[in-house]
Design a protein around this motif. Sequence first.
Motif, PDB file in Angstrom:
ATOM      1  N   ASP A 185       0.815  -1.220   0.000  1.00  0.00           N
ATOM      2  CA  ASP A 185       0.000   0.000   0.000  1.00  0.00           C
ATOM      3  C   ASP A 185       0.845   1.264   0.000  1.00  0.00           C
ATOM      4  OD1 ASP A 185      -2.318  -1.499  -0.037  1.00  0.00           O
ATOM      5  OD2 ASP A 185      -2.678  -1.344   2.125  1.00  0.00           O
ATOM      6  N   THR A 186       1.957   1.249   0.729  1.00  0.00           N
ATOM      7  CA  THR A 186       2.826   2.426   0.795  1.00  0.00           C
ATOM      8  C   THR A 186       3.408   2.747  -0.574  1.00  0.00           C
ATOM      9  OG1 THR A 186       3.379   1.940   3.096  1.00  0.00           O
ATOM     10  CG2 THR A 186       4.857   3.423   1.909  1.00  0.00           C
ATOM     11  N   THR A 187       3.891   1.726  -1.277  1.00  0.00           N
ATOM     12  CA  THR A 187       4.453   1.928  -2.615  1.00  0.00           C
ATOM     13  C   THR A 187       3.365   2.414  -3.571  1.00  0.00           C
ATOM     14  OG1 THR A 187       6.089   0.218  -2.214  1.00  0.00           O
ATOM     15  CG2 THR A 187       5.712   0.840  -4.511  1.00  0.00           C
ATOM     16  N   SER A 188       2.193   1.837  -3.477  1.00  0.00           N
ATOM     17  CA  SER A 188       1.077   2.243  -4.327  1.00  0.00           C
ATOM     18  C   SER A 188       0.709   3.710  -4.095  1.00  0.00           C
ATOM     19  CB  SER A 188      -0.121   1.336  -4.048  1.00  0.00           C
ATOM     20  OG  SER A 188      -1.194   1.669  -4.858  1.00  0.00           O
ATOM     21  N   GLU A 189       0.671   4.137  -2.837  1.00  0.00           N
ATOM     22  CA  GLU A 189       0.357   5.530  -2.516  1.00  0.00           C
ATOM     23  C   GLU A 189       1.462   6.468  -3.015  1.00  0.00           C
ATOM     24  OE1 GLU A 189      -0.274   5.475   1.716  1.00  0.00           O
ATOM     25  OE2 GLU A 189      -2.097   4.259   1.507  1.00  0.00           O
ATOM     26  N   THR A 190       2.708   6.050  -2.876  1.00  0.00           N
ATOM     27  CA  THR A 190       3.825   6.858  -3.358  1.00  0.00           C
ATOM     28  C   THR A 190       3.769   6.988  -4.874  1.00  0.00           C
ATOM     29  OG1 THR A 190       5.182   6.160  -1.488  1.00  0.00           O
ATOM     30  CG2 THR A 190       6.341   7.092  -3.387  1.00  0.00           C
TER      31      THR A 190
ATOM     32  N   GLU B 243       1.153   6.926  -6.720  1.00  0.00           N
ATOM     33  CA  GLU B 243       0.092   7.873  -7.056  1.00  0.00           C
ATOM     34  C   GLU B 243       0.591   9.310  -6.922  1.00  0.00           C
ATOM     35  OE1 GLU B 243      -4.510   8.977  -5.986  1.00  0.00           O
ATOM     36  OE2 GLU B 243      -3.709   7.030  -5.407  1.00  0.00           O
ATOM     37  N   LYS B 244       1.430   9.594  -5.932  1.00  0.00           N
ATOM     38  CA  LYS B 244       2.024  10.927  -5.793  1.00  0.00           C
ATOM     39  C   LYS B 244       2.942  11.239  -6.967  1.00  0.00           C
ATOM     40  CE  LYS B 244       1.789  10.905  -0.782  1.00  0.00           C
ATOM     41  NZ  LYS B 244       2.548  10.798   0.470  1.00  0.00           N
TER      42      LYS B 244
ATOM     43  N   GLN C   4       0.879  12.310  -9.997  1.00  0.00           N
ATOM     44  CA  GLN C   4       0.360  13.668  -9.885  1.00  0.00           C
ATOM     45  C   GLN C   4       1.413  14.737 -10.155  1.00  0.00           C
ATOM     46  OE1 GLN C   4      -1.488  13.762  -6.012  1.00  0.00           O
ATOM     47  NE2 GLN C   4      -2.941  12.162  -6.571  1.00  0.00           N
TER      48      GLN C   4
ATOM     49  N   TYR D  83      -7.523   9.349 -13.030  1.00  0.00           N
ATOM     50  CA  TYR D  83      -7.760   7.963 -13.442  1.00  0.00           C
ATOM     51  C   TYR D  83      -8.938   7.913 -14.403  1.00  0.00           C
ATOM     52  CZ  TYR D  83      -4.526   6.534  -9.839  1.00  0.00           C
ATOM     53  OH  TYR D  83      -3.398   6.366  -9.077  1.00  0.00           O
TER      54      TYR D  83
ATOM     55  N   GLU E  64      11.164   9.485  -5.490  1.00  0.00           N
ATOM     56  CA  GLU E  64      10.070   9.208  -4.560  1.00  0.00           C
ATOM     57  C   GLU E  64      10.071   7.770  -4.040  1.00  0.00           C
ATOM     58  OE1 GLU E  64       7.822  11.302  -3.247  1.00  0.00           O
ATOM     59  OE2 GLU E  64       8.565  13.031  -4.361  1.00  0.00           O
TER      60      GLU E  64
END
Length: 92
Positions: free
Chosen positions: A14-19, A21-22, A25, A33, A82
Amino acid sequence: MHEASLNIAYEMDDTTSETLEKVYQQLPGWQGYDAYDNCPRWRLPQCEVIASVEPSGLHLSSFPEADISAWIEQFCQVASSELGFAVHDAAE
């Protein structure tokens, strides 16, 4: 170049997925999306770029076909910073 598969793993926490997404952006042309297939999308002056997470890595493609080499290089630089590892075209 109109597509690339980057060395970003298909299965990520989840952490990698959230990063990631940043990272999305921060890139020029970010549109969000896609409502149809939930793929990240960017609109550049010459084309649209779509990403999808595949077993081979994060796949980036342009439609219509256009040279997005500079944009992919920028993506790799931002993602490397990132995510904390060198992101590059998996074919290299």
